[in-house]
Write a protein that holds these residues in place. Structure first.
Motif, short mmCIF file in Angstrom:
data_model
loop_
_atom_site.label_atom_id
_atom_site.label_comp_id
_atom_site.label_asym_id
_atom_site.label_seq_id
_atom_site.Cartn_x
_atom_site.Cartn_y
_atom_site.Cartn_z
N ILE A 90 2.53 -3.71 -6.17
CA ILE A 90 1.26 -3.05 -6.48
C ILE A 90 0.64 -2.48 -5.20
O ILE A 90 0.18 -1.34 -5.18
N GLU A 91 0.65 -3.28 -4.16
CA GLU A 91 0.07 -2.86 -2.87
C GLU A 91 0.76 -1.60 -2.35
O GLU A 91 0.10 -0.66 -1.88
N VAL A 92 2.08 -1.56 -2.44
CA VAL A 92 2.84 -0.41 -1.96
C VAL A 92 2.52 0.83 -2.80
O VAL A 92 2.29 1.92 -2.27
N LEU A 93 2.49 0.66 -4.12
CA LEU A 93 2.25 1.81 -5.00
C LEU A 93 0.83 2.34 -4.85
O LEU A 93 0.60 3.55 -4.91
N GLU A 94 -0.12 1.45 -4.63
CA GLU A 94 -1.50 1.90 -4.37
C GLU A 94 -1.55 2.76 -3.11
O GLU A 94 -2.18 3.81 -3.08
#
Length: 242
Positions: A90-94
């Motif tokens: 999630i952190e990477v995609l954000e």
């Protein structure tokens, strides 16, 4: 022009598969990043290469035995000065919504058959509206075929260690739009034939100057490298060619 994907981020100089390594890859000018995903005990997708945390973090044990909040307490930069947690996907995609990078997500489900991994990855990619900038790869070809079936809009690419006969035929048969072979397993001729048949070729892990020259020379689709800075420097020599 051959694209440059930073393998586990800019892992030649920064802790692999950390946000720091991804930021630095973007800053360096890479076209994309490559990362690996596993599942925690409570079903969170985390970015780490090995099934165990021992090699790359301050902890010991299998990723699958940690709760997400527990795994986040580990230091994924245990050889560096700055503490870095294992990132969630999630952190990477954000973060990807703030740039234009392509991201190759490798499903690490060859040894441990993580239940529901494909659905979880697809769901997140769709939630962040990044389907056209994601490539799902795996050594588990059943897994990428399944990913294609549930999300035909997301590109899939089987990973290979050995050479394969007429890889474009195989790729077309499983609806993969790309292949990610070990860099030493394919001849220039096979690479060019594969690309001529509409299949992208992104060899891994291309770190030596001589190998980079080889792939830039034949205008391979992309290379996956630990050192995007070196790759960008060498690619410049080819950008001026007609």
């Amino acid at each position: 022009m051959t694209q440059i994907f930073a393998h586990r981020g800019y892992s030649a100089s920064f802790a692999e598969n950390t946000m720091g390594a991804f930021y630095e890859a973007e800053k360096a000018g890479a076209d994309g990043i490559e990362l690996d995903v596993q599942l925690t005990k409570d079903g969170e997708i985390v970015v780490i290469h090995d099934e165990k945390v021992d090699r790359t973090t301050s902890g010991t044990g299998f990723v699958k035995d940690f709760l997400f909040k527990e795994i986040r307490n580990l230091n994924a930069n245990h050889k560096g000065l700055k503490k870095e947690p294992i990132p969630s996907l999630i952190e990477v995609l954000e973060w990807m919504r703030t740039n234009k990078l392509v991201c190759n997500i490798e499903l690490k489900n060859g040894l441990i058959p993580y239940e529901g991994m494909e659905e979880k990855v697809v769901q997140l990619v769709r939630r962040y509206g990044l389907a056209d900038r994601i490539i799902i790869s795996s050594f588990n070809h059943y897994s990428i075929v399944y990913s294609y079936r549930i999300a035909p809009e997301i590109e899939t690419a089987p990973l290979f260690i050995e050479g394969i006969y007429m890889p474009w035929i195989y790729s077309q048969s499983i609806r993969a739009r790309g292949i990610h072979p070990k860099h030493s397993s394919m001849s220039d001729n096979i690479i060019m034939n594969t690309m001529d048949n509409g299949i992208a070729v992104r060899p891994y892990t291309v770190n030596k100057d001589v190998d980079m020259h080889r792939f830039f020379n034949i205008n391979c689709t992309a290379i996956i490298t630990d050192d995007p800075v070196k790759a960008l420097r060498i690619r410049k020599q080819y950008e001026k060619r007609p």
